[in-house]
Design a protein around this motif. Structure first.
Motif, short mmCIF file in Angstrom:
data_model
loop_
_atom_site.label_atom_id
_atom_site.label_comp_id
_atom_site.label_asym_id
_atom_site.label_seq_id
_atom_site.Cartn_x
_atom_site.Cartn_y
_atom_site.Cartn_z
N ASP A 132 0.88 -1.17 0.00
CA ASP A 132 0.00 0.00 0.00
C ASP A 132 0.92 1.22 0.00
O ASP A 132 1.44 1.62 1.03
N ARG A 133 1.14 1.80 -1.18
CA ARG A 133 2.10 2.89 -1.30
C ARG A 133 1.75 4.09 -0.44
O ARG A 133 2.63 4.77 0.07
N THR A 134 0.48 4.35 -0.27
CA THR A 134 0.08 5.49 0.55
C THR A 134 0.51 5.27 2.00
O THR A 134 0.99 6.19 2.65
N ALA A 135 0.37 4.06 2.50
CA ALA A 135 0.77 3.76 3.88
C ALA A 135 2.28 3.81 4.06
O ALA A 135 2.76 4.00 5.18
N LEU A 136 3.03 3.65 2.98
CA LEU A 136 4.49 3.63 3.05
C LEU A 136 5.13 5.00 2.83
O LEU A 136 6.36 5.10 2.85
N GLN A 137 4.34 6.04 2.62
CA GLN A 137 4.88 7.35 2.25
C GLN A 137 5.98 7.84 3.19
O GLN A 137 7.02 8.30 2.74
N GLY A 138 5.77 7.75 4.50
CA GLY A 138 6.77 8.24 5.45
C GLY A 138 8.07 7.48 5.36
O GLY A 138 9.16 8.06 5.37
N ARG A 139 7.97 6.17 5.24
CA ARG A 139 9.18 5.34 5.13
C ARG A 139 9.91 5.60 3.81
O ARG A 139 11.13 5.73 3.78
N LEU A 140 9.15 5.66 2.73
CA LEU A 140 9.75 5.91 1.42
C LEU A 140 10.41 7.29 1.38
O LEU A 140 11.50 7.44 0.82
N ALA A 141 9.77 8.29 1.98
CA ALA A 141 10.33 9.64 2.00
C ALA A 141 11.65 9.67 2.77
O ALA A 141 12.61 10.32 2.35
N ALA A 142 11.72 8.99 3.90
CA ALA A 142 12.95 8.95 4.70
C ALA A 142 14.07 8.25 3.92
O ALA A 142 15.22 8.71 3.92
N ILE A 143 13.74 7.16 3.26
CA ILE A 143 14.74 6.42 2.47
C ILE A 143 15.22 7.28 1.30
O ILE A 143 16.41 7.39 1.03
N TRP A 144 14.26 7.90 0.61
CA TRP A 144 14.59 8.75 -0.54
C TRP A 144 15.50 9.90 -0.11
O TRP A 144 16.48 10.22 -0.78
N GLN A 145 15.18 10.52 1.01
CA GLN A 145 15.99 11.62 1.54
C GLN A 145 17.42 11.13 1.82
O GLN A 145 18.40 11.78 1.45
N ALA A 146 17.55 9.99 2.48
CA ALA A 146 18.87 9.44 2.81
C ALA A 146 19.67 9.14 1.54
O ALA A 146 20.87 9.41 1.48
N LEU A 147 19.01 8.59 0.53
CA LEU A 147 19.70 8.29 -0.73
C LEU A 147 20.15 9.57 -1.44
O LEU A 147 21.27 9.65 -1.93
N CYS A 148 19.27 10.55 -1.49
CA CYS A 148 19.59 11.80 -2.18
C CYS A 148 20.69 12.58 -1.46
O CYS A 148 21.58 13.15 -2.10
N GLU A 149 20.63 12.60 -0.14
CA GLU A 149 21.61 13.37 0.65
C GLU A 149 22.84 12.54 1.01
O GLU A 149 23.77 13.06 1.62
N LYS A 150 22.82 11.24 0.68
CA LYS A 150 23.91 10.31 0.99
C LYS A 150 24.18 10.28 2.50
O LYS A 150 25.31 10.41 2.95
N HIS A 151 23.07 10.09 3.25
CA HIS A 151 23.15 9.98 4.71
C HIS A 151 22.79 8.56 5.14
O HIS A 151 22.12 7.83 4.42
N GLN A 152 23.19 8.21 6.35
CA GLN A 152 22.87 6.90 6.90
C GLN A 152 21.42 6.88 7.40
O GLN A 152 20.79 7.92 7.59
N LEU A 153 20.93 5.66 7.62
CA LEU A 153 19.58 5.43 8.12
C LEU A 153 19.64 4.67 9.44
O LEU A 153 20.47 3.79 9.61
N ALA A 154 18.73 5.01 10.34
CA ALA A 154 18.47 4.18 11.52
C ALA A 154 17.20 3.41 11.18
O ALA A 154 16.24 3.98 10.66
N TYR A 155 17.20 2.11 11.44
CA TYR A 155 16.05 1.30 11.04
C TYR A 155 15.73 0.25 12.09
O TYR A 155 16.57 -0.13 12.91
N ALA A 156 14.50 -0.20 12.03
CA ALA A 156 14.04 -1.38 12.77
C ALA A 156 13.27 -2.21 11.74
O ALA A 156 12.28 -1.73 11.18
N ASN A 157 13.73 -3.41 11.48
CA ASN A 157 13.15 -4.27 10.46
C ASN A 157 12.64 -5.56 11.09
O ASN A 157 13.37 -6.23 11.80
N ARG A 158 11.40 -5.90 10.79
CA ARG A 158 10.83 -7.16 11.26
C ARG A 158 10.91 -8.15 10.12
O ARG A 158 10.28 -7.97 9.08
#
Length: 181
Positions: A44-70
């Motif tokens: 559900d892309r709409t439900a993923l907007q916040g996660r996708l935006a954070a990932i996109w920002q990190a990729l564009c700015e070449k920054h690291q990510l903090a994550y919790a993955n199940r």
């Protein structure tokens, strides 16, 4: 694309609004005849907007990510990583994040929908990560050669199936076959 909620993470809201206003006089493609939703299952892309935006920002700015993955067994994995790619699998309608784990010297692929949390950090991706990732991919690169007879649109279907891969093709007139590597 500007009206599609699933693509909202690609552009900042103010830029999307400016483009909507600028393109207001341009007639829209008739969605009911041109665009079809082929895959209704998956993310559900709409439900993923916040996660996708954070990932996109990190990729564009070449920054690291903090994550919790199940993971698929339900176990929670947390850490700080260097994002390498955001991939979309059109057949499954799923997003995947590929990260580099420096301590294990390997790439890990995670489904974005399974991320319990993800946050773009101020810390830049360390030097050498991109090269290590590309070397990791190069070390695992494989090749396959296919001889395709020109029947039932097999050549066109093969090129479509392998569209995302590097390929070379040659045509042999006498047996009327295409060699695709």
């Amino acid at each position: 694309m500007l009206e599609e909620p699933g693509a909202a993470f690609l552009l900042p809201d103010d830029l999307r609004e400016k483009l909507r206003q600028t393109l207001a006089a341009i007639p829209e493609w008739p969605r009911d005849t041109i665009w079809q939703t082929v895959q209704e299952q998956g993310d559900d892309r709409t439900a993923l907007q916040g996660r996708l935006a954070a990932i996109w920002q990190a990729l564009c700015e070449k920054h690291q990510l903090a994550y919790a993955n199940r993971d698929s067994s339900g176990q929670l994995h947390e850490g700080i990583c260097s994002p390498c790619r955001l991939e979309y699998d059109a057949a499954a309608n799923c997003y995947y994040l590929i990260i580099w784990q420096s301590d294990e010297a390997r790439a890990i692929k995670m489904r974005v929908a399974r991320l319990a949390s993800v946050q773009c950090l101020d810390a830049p991706i360390p030097e050498g990560i991109e090269e290590a990732f590309h070397q990791f991919l190069a070390d695992r690169r494989q090749s396959v050669a296919l001889r395709i007879e020109r029947q039932n649109n097999a050549v066109e279907r093969s090129f479509m199936m392998f569209a995302s891969y590097d390929k070379e093709a040659s045509y042999d007139e006498e047996p009327d076959v295409v060699q695709l590597t």
